[in-house]
Enzyme design. Sequence first.
Site, PDB file in Angstrom:
ATOM      1  N   GLU A   1      -0.451  -0.581 -10.101  1.00  0.00           N
ATOM      2  CA  GLU A   1      -1.706  -0.100 -10.692  1.00  0.00           C
ATOM      3  C   GLU A   1      -2.086  -0.897 -11.945  1.00  0.00           C
ATOM      4  O   GLU A   1      -2.605  -0.365 -12.921  1.00  0.00           O
ATOM      5  CB  GLU A   1      -1.659   1.416 -10.927  1.00  0.00           C
ATOM      6  CG  GLU A   1      -1.477   2.141  -9.598  1.00  0.00           C
ATOM      7  CD  GLU A   1      -2.022   3.536  -9.529  1.00  0.00           C
ATOM      8  OE1 GLU A   1      -2.866   3.883 -10.365  1.00  0.00           O
ATOM      9  OE2 GLU A   1      -1.602   4.266  -8.617  1.00  0.00           O
TER      10      GLU A   1
ATOM     11  N   THR B   1      -0.426  -4.627 -13.813  1.00  0.00           N
ATOM     12  CA  THR B   1       0.780  -4.993 -14.566  1.00  0.00           C
ATOM     13  C   THR B   1       0.558  -4.780 -16.061  1.00  0.00           C
ATOM     14  O   THR B   1      -0.582  -4.626 -16.523  1.00  0.00           O
ATOM     15  CB  THR B   1       1.088  -6.500 -14.353  1.00  0.00           C
ATOM     16  OG1 THR B   1      -0.050  -7.233 -14.842  1.00  0.00           O
ATOM     17  CG2 THR B   1       1.326  -6.837 -12.892  1.00  0.00           C
TER      18      THR B   1
ATOM     19  N   ARG C   1      31.224  14.483 -22.261  1.00  0.00           N
ATOM     20  CA  ARG C   1      32.124  13.328 -22.156  1.00  0.00           C
ATOM     21  C   ARG C   1      32.905  13.163 -23.462  1.00  0.00           C
ATOM     22  O   ARG C   1      32.327  12.919 -24.527  1.00  0.00           O
ATOM     23  CB  ARG C   1      31.285  12.072 -21.888  1.00  0.00           C
ATOM     24  CG  ARG C   1      32.043  10.768 -21.974  1.00  0.00           C
ATOM     25  CD  ARG C   1      32.906  10.546 -20.764  1.00  0.00           C
ATOM     26  NE  ARG C   1      33.458   9.209 -20.766  1.00  0.00           N
ATOM     27  CZ  ARG C   1      34.437   8.823 -19.954  1.00  0.00           C
ATOM     28  NH1 ARG C   1      34.960   9.683 -19.090  1.00  0.00           N
ATOM     29  NH2 ARG C   1      34.888   7.588 -20.001  1.00  0.00           N
TER      30      ARG C   1
ATOM     31  N   ILE D   1       0.831  -1.207   0.000  1.00  0.00           N
ATOM     32  CA  ILE D   1       0.000   0.000   0.000  1.00  0.00           C
ATOM     33  C   ILE D   1       0.865   1.258   0.000  1.00  0.00           C
ATOM     34  O   ILE D   1       1.554   1.567   0.978  1.00  0.00           O
ATOM     35  CB  ILE D   1      -0.989   0.004   1.194  1.00  0.00           C
ATOM     36  CG1 ILE D   1      -1.792  -1.317   1.225  1.00  0.00           C
ATOM     37  CG2 ILE D   1      -1.906   1.228   1.131  1.00  0.00           C
ATOM     38  CD1 ILE D   1      -2.508  -1.684  -0.083  1.00  0.00           C
TER      39      ILE D   1
HETATM   40  N1  CAA Z   1     -14.533   0.707 -15.005  1.00  0.00           N
HETATM   41  C1  CAA Z   1     -15.779   0.430 -14.544  1.00  0.00           C
HETATM   42  N2  CAA Z   1     -16.209  -0.835 -14.320  1.00  0.00           N
HETATM   43  C2  CAA Z   1     -15.341  -1.832 -14.576  1.00  0.00           C
HETATM   44  C3  CAA Z   1     -14.023  -1.602 -15.045  1.00  0.00           C
HETATM   45  C4  CAA Z   1     -13.644  -0.261 -15.262  1.00  0.00           C
HETATM   46  N3  CAA Z   1     -12.419   0.037 -15.703  1.00  0.00           N
HETATM   47  N4  CAA Z   1     -13.414  -2.783 -15.193  1.00  0.00           N
HETATM   48  C5  CAA Z   1     -14.279  -3.728 -14.840  1.00  0.00           C
HETATM   49  N5  CAA Z   1     -15.451  -3.147 -14.472  1.00  0.00           N
HETATM   50  C6  CAA Z   1     -16.683  -3.821 -14.042  1.00  0.00           C
HETATM   51  C7  CAA Z   1     -17.239  -4.715 -15.162  1.00  0.00           C
HETATM   52  O1  CAA Z   1     -18.074  -4.000 -16.030  1.00  0.00           O
HETATM   53  C8  CAA Z   1     -17.986  -5.749 -14.361  1.00  0.00           C
HETATM   54  O2  CAA Z   1     -19.231  -5.212 -13.937  1.00  0.00           O
HETATM   55  P1  CAA Z   1     -20.668  -5.898 -14.344  1.00  0.00           P
HETATM   56  O3  CAA Z   1     -20.634  -7.296 -13.852  1.00  0.00           O
HETATM   57  O4  CAA Z   1     -21.671  -5.041 -13.651  1.00  0.00           O
HETATM   58  O5  CAA Z   1     -20.725  -5.806 -15.822  1.00  0.00           O
HETATM   59  C9  CAA Z   1     -17.153  -5.899 -13.119  1.00  0.00           C
HETATM   60  O6  CAA Z   1     -16.402  -4.709 -12.976  1.00  0.00           O
HETATM   61  C10 CAA Z   1     -16.225  -7.089 -13.161  1.00  0.00           C
HETATM   62  O7  CAA Z   1     -15.466  -6.994 -14.322  1.00  0.00           O
HETATM   63  P2  CAA Z   1     -14.594  -8.211 -14.863  1.00  0.00           P
HETATM   64  O8  CAA Z   1     -15.466  -9.443 -14.878  1.00  0.00           O
HETATM   65  O9  CAA Z   1     -13.930  -7.787 -16.111  1.00  0.00           O
HETATM   66  O10 CAA Z   1     -13.549  -8.378 -13.652  1.00  0.00           O
HETATM   67  P3  CAA Z   1     -12.312  -9.359 -13.516  1.00  0.00           P
HETATM   68  O11 CAA Z   1     -12.329  -9.954 -12.177  1.00  0.00           O
HETATM   69  O12 CAA Z   1     -12.244 -10.269 -14.696  1.00  0.00           O
HETATM   70  O13 CAA Z   1     -11.031  -8.352 -13.540  1.00  0.00           O
HETATM   71  C11 CAA Z   1      -9.370  -6.858 -14.326  1.00  0.00           C
HETATM   72  C12 CAA Z   1     -10.820  -7.382 -14.448  1.00  0.00           C
HETATM   73  C13 CAA Z   1      -9.215  -5.811 -15.388  1.00  0.00           C
HETATM   74  C14 CAA Z   1      -8.339  -7.974 -14.563  1.00  0.00           C
HETATM   75  C15 CAA Z   1      -9.185  -6.250 -12.928  1.00  0.00           C
HETATM   76  O14 CAA Z   1      -9.257  -7.221 -11.946  1.00  0.00           O
HETATM   77  C16 CAA Z   1      -7.870  -5.480 -12.764  1.00  0.00           C
HETATM   78  O15 CAA Z   1      -7.758  -4.351 -13.216  1.00  0.00           O
HETATM   79  N6  CAA Z   1      -6.871  -6.089 -12.100  1.00  0.00           N
HETATM   80  C17 CAA Z   1      -5.639  -5.365 -11.725  1.00  0.00           C
HETATM   81  C18 CAA Z   1      -5.789  -4.756 -10.377  1.00  0.00           C
HETATM   82  C19 CAA Z   1      -4.829  -3.623 -10.151  1.00  0.00           C
HETATM   83  O16 CAA Z   1      -4.621  -2.770 -11.005  1.00  0.00           O
HETATM   84  N7  CAA Z   1      -4.275  -3.589  -8.946  1.00  0.00           N
HETATM   85  C20 CAA Z   1      -3.399  -2.527  -8.559  1.00  0.00           C
HETATM   86  C21 CAA Z   1      -3.836  -2.000  -7.220  1.00  0.00           C
HETATM   87  S1  CAA Z   1      -3.363  -0.382  -6.755  1.00  0.00           S
HETATM   88  C22 CAA Z   1      -1.682  -0.373  -6.590  1.00  0.00           C
HETATM   89  O17 CAA Z   1      -0.996  -0.774  -7.454  1.00  0.00           O
HETATM   90  C23 CAA Z   1      -1.037   0.092  -5.331  1.00  0.00           C
HETATM   91  C24 CAA Z   1      -0.960   1.546  -5.122  1.00  0.00           C
HETATM   92  O18 CAA Z   1      -1.151   1.994  -3.997  1.00  0.00           O
HETATM   93  C25 CAA Z   1      -0.523   2.478  -6.182  1.00  0.00           C
END
Ligand code: CAA
Length: 384
Positions: A363, A365, A268, A157
Amino acid sequence: MPFHLTDEQLMVQAMVREFARKVVAPTAMERDRTKAFPAENFEKMGELGLMGMMIPPEYEGAGADTISYVLALMEVAGACASTSVVMSVQNSIVCESIYRYGSEDQKERFLKPLASGRVIGAFALTEPQAGSDPVSQSTTAVRDGDAYIINGTKRFITSGKNSGLVIVTAKTDESQRHKGISAFIVEKGIPGFIVGHTDDKMGLCASDTCDLIFEDCRVSADNRLGKEGDGFKIAMKCLDGGRIGIAAQSVGVARAALDASVKYAKGRNQFGQPISKFQGLRWIFADMATEIEAAAQLTLAAASNKDRGENYTVQASMAKLFASEMVNRVTAKALQIHGGYGFTKDYPVERFYRDARVFTIYEGTSEIQRVVISNHILKDKRKL
Ligand code: CAA
């Protein structure tokens, strides 16, 4: 920069460039060494309106558009990537999610201190066993009268230790998939909210990344963001904006690496002339500059989509994918141009190289960005 920028956007860019070069850059190397969180930078950035840039002035934000935000982030990232990731999370994920999904009371209590930079925010979605697949998270929030009891561990986080509040996602209904996940605004210092292990990282050393542990942590139901079951969508929507931020960060670091390389190559001398005269290097510079420009244009295009109120999920993923991979190529070339000196801590390029490494990971991969883009092309058939 061919993308048409308004006078106001250019003004923001010039103001932040001056601030970043005069205030943030001179101490970046030292900060990387000591791992000291730059709290004093964020105080000043708050005064300049950089901590809640896209939040309207009524909530103490700067009321700027996404393009101005992206330009500002590029400048800060070029000076210090650690500072820029905190700025990115604060603006794109934390402030935006409370602004878009928070109640009026939550905006008064939480958004104003965040947008003015008085409080640093964090977003806790990832868990030890749920990174790319956040739907499989195991943190739970069980309703108990006018509160929820949260239990679970969040991992990696950003600003977890130095933040004053954290947006935490947790399962409120195990039987539902993503629709069983809710989001909560959790303030530091409440019983059962423990800051765990801080990661010792190869880059972004002045930005803390840690575990957050919730043990029977009682959070008022008034702190739930949006409706029960909205948590996953809130996270996905705000991560779209976050990905534009990481793309901007990539462009900023890549520009700094190119500038440092040009400066070095001009000074350089080998074989009787500056190494910048050799065609072998000049062509590398041309490739670096072209890639950086392409990434900047993709990033600005995604920001522009967002500003026009259009869907920008795919554009954000494309910008993040291309820019984060680009900066890894560019910083590797920059280090090579510096020769043996590039491998030392006397020059900033080794820091750029280390800092950039995580950009293809956090955010979402590069592989997840490809999932988002290919799903869009193959399934959704929406116009790009
Ligand atoms: N905007 C709005 N809604 C969205 C969306 C988006 N970008 N992406 C998905 N959804 C919605 C879908 O429409 C769906 O809704 P409905 O069932 O109502 O239609 C729902 O969410 C589920 O969608 P999926 O079935 O596509 O979900 P999934 O489980 O297959 O996953 C994924 C999709 C794109 C792989 C997603 O899980 C993802 O982005 N994973 C990566 C996570 C990530 O980026 N983690 C980083 C965390 S933050 C960080 O890095 C730390 C920090 O502090 C900086």
